[in-house]
Motif scaffolding. Sequence first.
Motif, PDB file in Angstrom:
ATOM      1  N   MET A 167      23.005  -2.055  47.895  1.00 54.51           N
ATOM      2  CA  MET A 167      24.275  -2.747  48.034  1.00 54.51           C
ATOM      3  C   MET A 167      24.421  -3.229  49.472  1.00 54.51           C
ATOM      4  N   PHE A 168      24.793  -4.498  49.630  1.00 54.16           N
ATOM      5  CA  PHE A 168      24.985  -5.078  50.951  1.00 54.16           C
ATOM      6  C   PHE A 168      26.457  -5.406  51.132  1.00 54.16           C
ATOM      7  N   ILE A 169      27.066  -4.869  52.168  1.00 55.20           N
ATOM      8  CA  ILE A 169      28.475  -5.097  52.451  1.00 55.20           C
ATOM      9  C   ILE A 169      28.581  -5.947  53.710  1.00 55.20           C
ATOM     10  N   GLN A 170      29.192  -7.112  53.563  1.00 57.97           N
ATOM     11  CA  GLN A 170      29.399  -7.976  54.721  1.00 57.97           C
ATOM     12  C   GLN A 170      30.655  -7.546  55.459  1.00 57.97           C
ATOM     13  N   THR A 171      30.683  -7.780  56.749  1.00 56.93           N
ATOM     14  CA  THR A 171      31.894  -7.534  57.524  1.00 56.93           C
ATOM     15  C   THR A 171      32.282  -8.825  58.224  1.00 56.93           C
ATOM     16  N   GLU A 172      33.573  -8.997  58.387  1.00 58.82           N
ATOM     17  CA  GLU A 172      34.088 -10.157  59.096  1.00 58.82           C
ATOM     18  C   GLU A 172      35.176  -9.700  60.049  1.00 58.82           C
ATOM     19  N   ALA A 173      35.185 -10.301  61.232  1.00 55.94           N
ATOM     20  CA  ALA A 173      36.273 -10.047  62.169  1.00 55.94           C
ATOM     21  C   ALA A 173      37.525 -10.730  61.635  1.00 55.94           C
ATOM     22  N   THR A 174      38.670 -10.226  62.015  1.00 52.47           N
ATOM     23  CA  THR A 174      39.942 -10.843  61.652  1.00 52.47           C
ATOM     24  C   THR A 174      40.654 -11.214  62.956  1.00 52.47           C
ATOM     25  N   PRO A 175      41.712 -12.004  62.882  1.00 56.08           N
ATOM     26  CA  PRO A 175      42.461 -12.304  64.111  1.00 56.08           C
ATOM     27  C   PRO A 175      43.071 -11.053  64.745  1.00 56.08           C
ATOM     28  N   ASN A 176      43.210  -9.993  63.963  1.00 57.13           N
ATOM     29  CA  ASN A 176      43.754  -8.738  64.465  1.00 57.13           C
ATOM     30  C   ASN A 176      42.586  -7.876  64.968  1.00 57.13           C
ATOM     31  N   PRO A 177      42.490  -7.627  66.265  1.00 53.77           N
ATOM     32  CA  PRO A 177      41.354  -6.857  66.790  1.00 53.77           C
ATOM     33  C   PRO A 177      41.279  -5.417  66.278  1.00 53.77           C
ATOM     34  N   ALA A 178      42.385  -4.903  65.748  1.00 48.18           N
ATOM     35  CA  ALA A 178      42.406  -3.533  65.234  1.00 48.18           C
ATOM     36  C   ALA A 178      42.014  -3.474  63.761  1.00 48.18           C
TER      37      ALA A 178
ATOM     38  N   LYS B 283      32.683   1.578  62.405  1.00 50.31           N
ATOM     39  CA  LYS B 283      32.109   0.677  61.404  1.00 50.31           C
ATOM     40  C   LYS B 283      31.021   1.320  60.546  1.00 50.31           C
ATOM     41  N   PRO B 284      30.064   2.039  61.106  1.00 48.19           N
ATOM     42  CA  PRO B 284      29.039   2.664  60.251  1.00 48.19           C
ATOM     43  C   PRO B 284      29.627   3.662  59.249  1.00 48.19           C
ATOM     44  N   ALA B 285      30.626   4.439  59.674  1.00 47.99           N
ATOM     45  CA  ALA B 285      31.250   5.413  58.774  1.00 47.99           C
ATOM     46  C   ALA B 285      32.025   4.707  57.659  1.00 47.99           C
ATOM     47  N   VAL B 286      32.708   3.617  57.990  1.00 46.56           N
ATOM     48  CA  VAL B 286      33.456   2.856  56.987  1.00 46.56           C
ATOM     49  C   VAL B 286      32.489   2.236  55.987  1.00 46.56           C
ATOM     50  N   LEU B 287      31.437   1.615  56.485  1.00 46.83           N
ATOM     51  CA  LEU B 287      30.429   1.014  55.596  1.00 46.83           C
ATOM     52  C   LEU B 287      29.835   2.070  54.664  1.00 46.83           C
ATOM     53  N   GLY B 288      29.498   3.222  55.211  1.00 46.30           N
ATOM     54  CA  GLY B 288      28.929   4.305  54.403  1.00 46.30           C
ATOM     55  C   GLY B 288      29.896   4.795  53.339  1.00 46.30           C
ATOM     56  N   SER B 289      31.163   4.931  53.701  1.00 42.84           N
ATOM     57  CA  SER B 289      32.171   5.394  52.737  1.00 42.84           C
ATOM     58  C   SER B 289      32.375   4.387  51.608  1.00 42.84           C
ATOM     59  N   ILE B 290      32.418   3.115  51.949  1.00 43.10           N
ATOM     60  CA  ILE B 290      32.589   2.079  50.915  1.00 43.10           C
ATOM     61  C   ILE B 290      31.380   2.077  49.987  1.00 43.10           C
ATOM     62  N   MET B 291      30.193   2.150  50.565  1.00 41.30           N
ATOM     63  CA  MET B 291      28.972   2.142  49.754  1.00 41.30           C
ATOM     64  C   MET B 291      28.924   3.372  48.840  1.00 41.30           C
ATOM     65  N   GLU B 292      29.201   4.547  49.382  1.00 41.23           N
ATOM     66  CA  GLU B 292      29.207   5.779  48.578  1.00 41.23           C
ATOM     67  C   GLU B 292      30.197   5.677  47.426  1.00 41.23           C
ATOM     68  N   HIS B 293      31.362   5.112  47.716  1.00 39.11           N
ATOM     69  CA  HIS B 293      32.377   4.999  46.670  1.00 39.11           C
ATOM     70  C   HIS B 293      31.888   4.101  45.530  1.00 39.11           C
ATOM     71  N   PHE B 294      31.384   2.937  45.856  1.00 34.38           N
ATOM     72  CA  PHE B 294      30.936   2.021  44.806  1.00 34.38           C
ATOM     73  C   PHE B 294      29.741   2.586  44.037  1.00 34.38           C
ATOM     74  N   MET B 295      28.877   3.323  44.711  1.00 34.16           N
ATOM     75  CA  MET B 295      27.719   3.924  44.046  1.00 34.16           C
ATOM     76  C   MET B 295      28.149   5.075  43.126  1.00 34.16           C
ATOM     77  N   SER B 296      29.286   5.717  43.437  1.00 31.53           N
ATOM     78  CA  SER B 296      29.745   6.860  42.649  1.00 31.53           C
ATOM     79  C   SER B 296      30.318   6.444  41.291  1.00 31.53           C
ATOM     80  N   GLY B 297      30.740   5.188  41.184  1.00 30.41           N
ATOM     81  CA  GLY B 297      31.332   4.720  39.933  1.00 30.41           C
ATOM     82  C   GLY B 297      32.789   5.095  39.770  1.00 30.41           C
ATOM     83  N   GLN B 298      33.385   5.736  40.757  1.00 28.87           N
ATOM     84  CA  GLN B 298      34.808   6.091  40.684  1.00 28.87           C
ATOM     85  C   GLN B 298      35.658   4.824  40.703  1.00 28.87           C
TER      86      GLN B 298
END
Length: 188
Positions: free
Chosen positions: A1-12, A75-90
Amino acid sequence: MFIQTEATPNPATLKFLPGKVVMENGTAEFRSEEEARAGSPLAARLFSIPGVSGVYFGYDFITVSKEGQEWQHLKPAVLGSIMEHFMSGQPIMSGAGRAEETDQEGEFYDEGDEAIVATIKELLDTRVRPAVAQDGGDITFRGFKDGTVFLNMKGACSGCPSSTATLRHGVQNLLRHFVPEVESVESV
């Protein structure tokens, strides 16, 4: 699974695109760990990462807001959490959770202003919301009173330094152009 990231106008805030539908209908926003635990396994997983302060689900994206931490660490922790969630099927939302209201719940305006409100909502849905969604956020109608349109800013738009400019120069000018009864736009 490949998750793209994009910056937003909000730096936070960063926008994460998992390449899958996130919310088939509506949107969901979580501003606390308690809300997240009650409403969404994915949001709860993201809030377990130190520094995450907000999670917003759009149709095909997830917006994550932070405080205190730097994105290079989060960012790495967020990417990992999103990937784990989608792989879990929840599911994205738990049975107790629900998509945020997308209809008239909580709206206020005079009965005589129904035609004006319908035009405002159509302009928001067709011209404003698609552009704002590209930046990882959403703007929804809340009310119309005495020439002022009240809007709710969500996701990357909530707390964004440029949201005032978006409201004043973008949304307000657009609405004033098409709906002469609109005098100003306010965020609620």
